[in-house]
Write a protein that holds these residues in place. Structure first.
Motif, mmCIF file in Angstrom:
data_model
loop_
_atom_site.group_PDB
_atom_site.id
_atom_site.type_symbol
_atom_site.label_atom_id
_atom_site.label_comp_id
_atom_site.label_asym_id
_atom_site.label_seq_id
_atom_site.Cartn_x
_atom_site.Cartn_y
_atom_site.Cartn_z
ATOM 1 N N HIS A 136 -1.348 11.356 1.586
ATOM 2 C CA HIS A 136 -0.885 11.959 0.304
ATOM 3 C C HIS A 136 -0.099 13.315 0.675
ATOM 4 O O HIS A 136 -0.510 14.016 1.641
ATOM 5 C CB HIS A 136 -1.911 12.004 -0.817
ATOM 6 C CG HIS A 136 -2.853 10.748 -1.135
ATOM 7 N ND1 HIS A 136 -2.000 9.679 -1.446
ATOM 8 C CD2 HIS A 136 -4.100 10.626 -1.075
ATOM 9 C CE1 HIS A 136 -2.900 8.783 -1.815
ATOM 10 N NE2 HIS A 136 -3.931 9.209 -1.546
ATOM 11 N N ARG A 154 2.791 9.166 -4.650
ATOM 12 C CA ARG A 154 1.798 8.087 -4.916
ATOM 13 C C ARG A 154 2.181 6.833 -5.626
ATOM 14 O O ARG A 154 2.054 5.762 -4.861
ATOM 15 C CB ARG A 154 0.592 8.696 -4.970
ATOM 16 C CG ARG A 154 -0.625 7.697 -4.940
ATOM 17 C CD ARG A 154 -1.987 8.413 -5.374
ATOM 18 N NE ARG A 154 -3.177 7.611 -5.081
ATOM 19 C CZ ARG A 154 -3.388 6.666 -6.108
ATOM 20 N NH1 ARG A 154 -2.879 6.972 -7.388
ATOM 21 N NH2 ARG A 154 -4.566 5.921 -5.882
ATOM 22 N N SER A 155 2.666 7.084 -6.751
ATOM 23 C CA SER A 155 3.038 5.631 -7.343
ATOM 24 C C SER A 155 4.308 4.838 -6.724
ATOM 25 O O SER A 155 4.249 3.682 -6.904
ATOM 26 C CB SER A 155 3.379 6.302 -8.855
ATOM 27 O OG SER A 155 2.460 6.708 -9.471
ATOM 28 N N VAL A 158 2.719 3.248 -3.858
ATOM 29 C CA VAL A 158 1.940 1.708 -4.161
ATOM 30 C C VAL A 158 2.872 1.014 -4.664
ATOM 31 O O VAL A 158 2.647 -0.368 -4.538
ATOM 32 C CB VAL A 158 0.859 2.399 -5.394
ATOM 33 C CG1 VAL A 158 0.352 1.154 -6.139
ATOM 34 C CG2 VAL A 158 -0.269 3.228 -5.041
ATOM 35 N N LEU A 184 -2.976 -1.581 0.218
ATOM 36 C CA LEU A 184 -2.743 -1.274 -1.223
ATOM 37 C C LEU A 184 -4.043 -1.152 -2.016
ATOM 38 O O LEU A 184 -4.404 -0.163 -2.862
ATOM 39 C CB LEU A 184 -1.825 -2.434 -2.087
ATOM 40 C CG LEU A 184 -1.752 -2.534 -3.413
ATOM 41 C CD1 LEU A 184 -1.108 -1.170 -3.960
ATOM 42 C CD2 LEU A 184 -0.796 -3.601 -3.835
ATOM 43 N N LEU A 185 -4.960 -2.032 -1.950
ATOM 44 C CA LEU A 185 -6.241 -2.123 -2.381
ATOM 45 C C LEU A 185 -7.148 -0.704 -2.054
ATOM 46 O O LEU A 185 -7.924 -0.347 -2.914
ATOM 47 C CB LEU A 185 -7.210 -3.410 -2.223
ATOM 48 C CG LEU A 185 -6.431 -4.459 -3.166
ATOM 49 C CD1 LEU A 185 -7.229 -5.852 -2.675
ATOM 50 C CD2 LEU A 185 -6.646 -4.211 -4.575
ATOM 51 N N GLN A 186 -6.913 -0.370 -0.893
ATOM 52 C CA GLN A 186 -7.709 0.924 -0.387
ATOM 53 C C GLN A 186 -6.971 1.941 -1.243
ATOM 54 O O GLN A 186 -7.836 2.877 -1.688
ATOM 55 C CB GLN A 186 -7.452 1.156 1.094
ATOM 56 C CG GLN A 186 -8.260 0.177 2.008
ATOM 57 C CD GLN A 186 -7.861 0.346 3.359
ATOM 58 O OE1 GLN A 186 -6.585 0.981 3.877
ATOM 59 N NE2 GLN A 186 -8.667 -0.052 4.299
ATOM 60 N N GLU A 187 -5.897 1.928 -1.419
ATOM 61 C CA GLU A 187 -5.063 3.001 -2.301
ATOM 62 C C GLU A 187 -5.328 3.020 -3.871
ATOM 63 O O GLU A 187 -5.788 3.994 -4.301
ATOM 64 C CB GLU A 187 -3.621 2.984 -2.168
ATOM 65 C CG GLU A 187 -2.954 4.167 -2.583
ATOM 66 C CD GLU A 187 -3.375 5.430 -2.139
ATOM 67 O OE1 GLU A 187 -3.293 6.500 -2.796
ATOM 68 O OE2 GLU A 187 -3.272 5.530 -0.868
ATOM 69 N N ASN A 188 -5.646 1.630 -4.298
ATOM 70 C CA ASN A 188 -5.777 1.610 -5.768
ATOM 71 C C ASN A 188 -6.833 0.275 -5.762
ATOM 72 O O ASN A 188 -6.241 -0.990 -6.097
ATOM 73 C CB ASN A 188 -4.534 1.407 -6.614
ATOM 74 C CG ASN A 188 -4.900 1.286 -8.033
ATOM 75 O OD1 ASN A 188 -6.044 1.044 -8.367
ATOM 76 N ND2 ASN A 188 -3.909 1.427 -8.864
ATOM 77 N N PRO A 189 -7.911 0.451 -5.784
ATOM 78 C CA PRO A 189 -8.903 -0.688 -5.956
ATOM 79 C C PRO A 189 -8.921 -1.634 -7.174
ATOM 80 O O PRO A 189 -9.441 -2.565 -7.076
ATOM 81 C CB PRO A 189 -10.282 -0.184 -5.659
ATOM 82 C CG PRO A 189 -10.092 1.024 -5.040
ATOM 83 C CD PRO A 189 -8.957 1.564 -5.488
ATOM 84 N N LEU A 190 -8.222 -1.047 -8.187
ATOM 85 C CA LEU A 190 -8.318 -1.646 -9.364
ATOM 86 C C LEU A 190 -6.929 -2.644 -9.617
ATOM 87 O O LEU A 190 -6.642 -3.163 -10.804
ATOM 88 C CB LEU A 190 -8.431 -0.486 -10.604
ATOM 89 C CG LEU A 190 -9.476 0.169 -10.816
ATOM 90 C CD1 LEU A 190 -9.413 1.389 -11.749
ATOM 91 C CD2 LEU A 190 -10.700 -0.780 -11.100
ATOM 92 N N ARG A 191 -6.254 -2.680 -8.504
ATOM 93 C CA ARG A 191 -4.986 -3.695 -8.824
ATOM 94 C C ARG A 191 -5.315 -4.875 -8.657
ATOM 95 O O ARG A 191 -5.359 -5.600 -7.507
ATOM 96 C CB ARG A 191 -3.879 -3.150 -7.551
ATOM 97 C CG ARG A 191 -3.247 -1.779 -7.774
ATOM 98 C CD ARG A 191 -2.144 -1.962 -8.871
ATOM 99 N NE ARG A 191 -1.138 -2.830 -8.581
ATOM 100 C CZ ARG A 191 0.141 -2.553 -8.192
ATOM 101 N NH1 ARG A 191 0.363 -1.285 -8.102
ATOM 102 N NH2 ARG A 191 1.137 -3.318 -8.182
#
Length: 253
Positions: A136, A154-155, A158, A184-191
């Motif tokens: 980041h 960051r957005s 992703v 991607l899921l490490q960055e945003n697990p809710l995707r």
């Protein structure tokens, strides 16, 4: 920011890295700055903003707890420190300043990873963009002015990962797609769209058990972390895969 003296000879090009800790390099060698610590955020601010920056705005952003006169005095001192700390360019100054504005000299031989990242995204060179995003934006700097930039980049990162994973999946490059989806899921697990894509990629590649376990792991994580279930669309995909794997009923005579 490490405080060592750089070589004061002319250089053809310097590289400024803002993803992760602030770093400067030339000819493949690290080039620490010999300057007070707040010189680093000043350089970062100028590297992130290509247009000329109003001195009052810049001073207020970097020294928000100081009164305006003190903040502008701090800015003058740190601009001097920065000029002294940067190595000499071959005939080109690093900074362009006047009584009201300051910026990095556009013609100076400087490469900045954030600008290269955004250029790569705009050009659709998503693998190059993902490689540039090492961490980041300046996570060790807590300045208020940095938060929006960090979130924006960051957005962008992703979204680039999601597009890159889809590109690999459509081309049948399952290992590459899964590697990007994992990042991607490490960055945003809710995707959950990434979870569904991973399920489809594994299923299409013949790893039916892996497709189902991808859902099951995600469902357990979601329950444990948030106490909720996967989205209806994600569960429907899982149930469809389960039905397709069930053996057909044996018909009697």
């Amino acid at each position: 920011l490490a405080l060592l003296h750089p070589h004061r000879r002319g250089v053809r090009r310097i590289r400024v890295y803002l993803f992760g800790a602030l770093r400067i390099a030339t000819a493949g060698r690290a080039l620490p700055l010999s300057a007070p610590p707040r010189t680093g955020p000043l350089l970062a601010y100028l590297a992130l903003h290509e247009a000329p920056q109003d001195r009052r705005t810049l001073a207020a952003a970097l020294w928000p707890d100081s009164d305006p006169d003190e903040a502008r005095a701090n800015l003058r001192r740190h601009l001097h420190y920065l000029k002294q700390a940067l190595p000499e360019a071959e005939g080109t100054p690093w900074l362009r300043t006047d009584g009201s504005h300051v910026r990095l000299e556009p013609a100076a031989p400087v490469w900045i990873d954030v600008r290269a990242f955004e250029d790569a995204v705009r050009a659709g060179e998503l693998e190059a963009a993902a490689a540039l995003y090492a961490d980041h934006l300046l996570p060790e700097i807590d300045d208020e002015w940095l938060l929006a930039e960090r979130g924006r980049l960051r957005s962008t990162f992703v979204a680039a990962l999601a597009s890159l994973a889809e590109r690999h999946a459509e081309a049948g490059r399952a290992p590459e797609a899964l590697a990007v989806l994992e990042r991607l899921l490490q960055e945003n697990p809710l995707r959950e769209d990434a979870v569904r894509m991973a399920m489809r990629v594994r299923y299409a590649g013949g790893d039916r058990a892996g497709a189902l376990s991808t859902f099951e792991r995600f469902a357990r994580w979601l329950e444990g972390e948030l106490g909720v279930e996967p989205m209806r669309e994600t569960r429907a995909l899982f149930e469809t895969m389960v039905r397709e794997l069930e053996p057909p009923p044996v018909s009697g005579r």
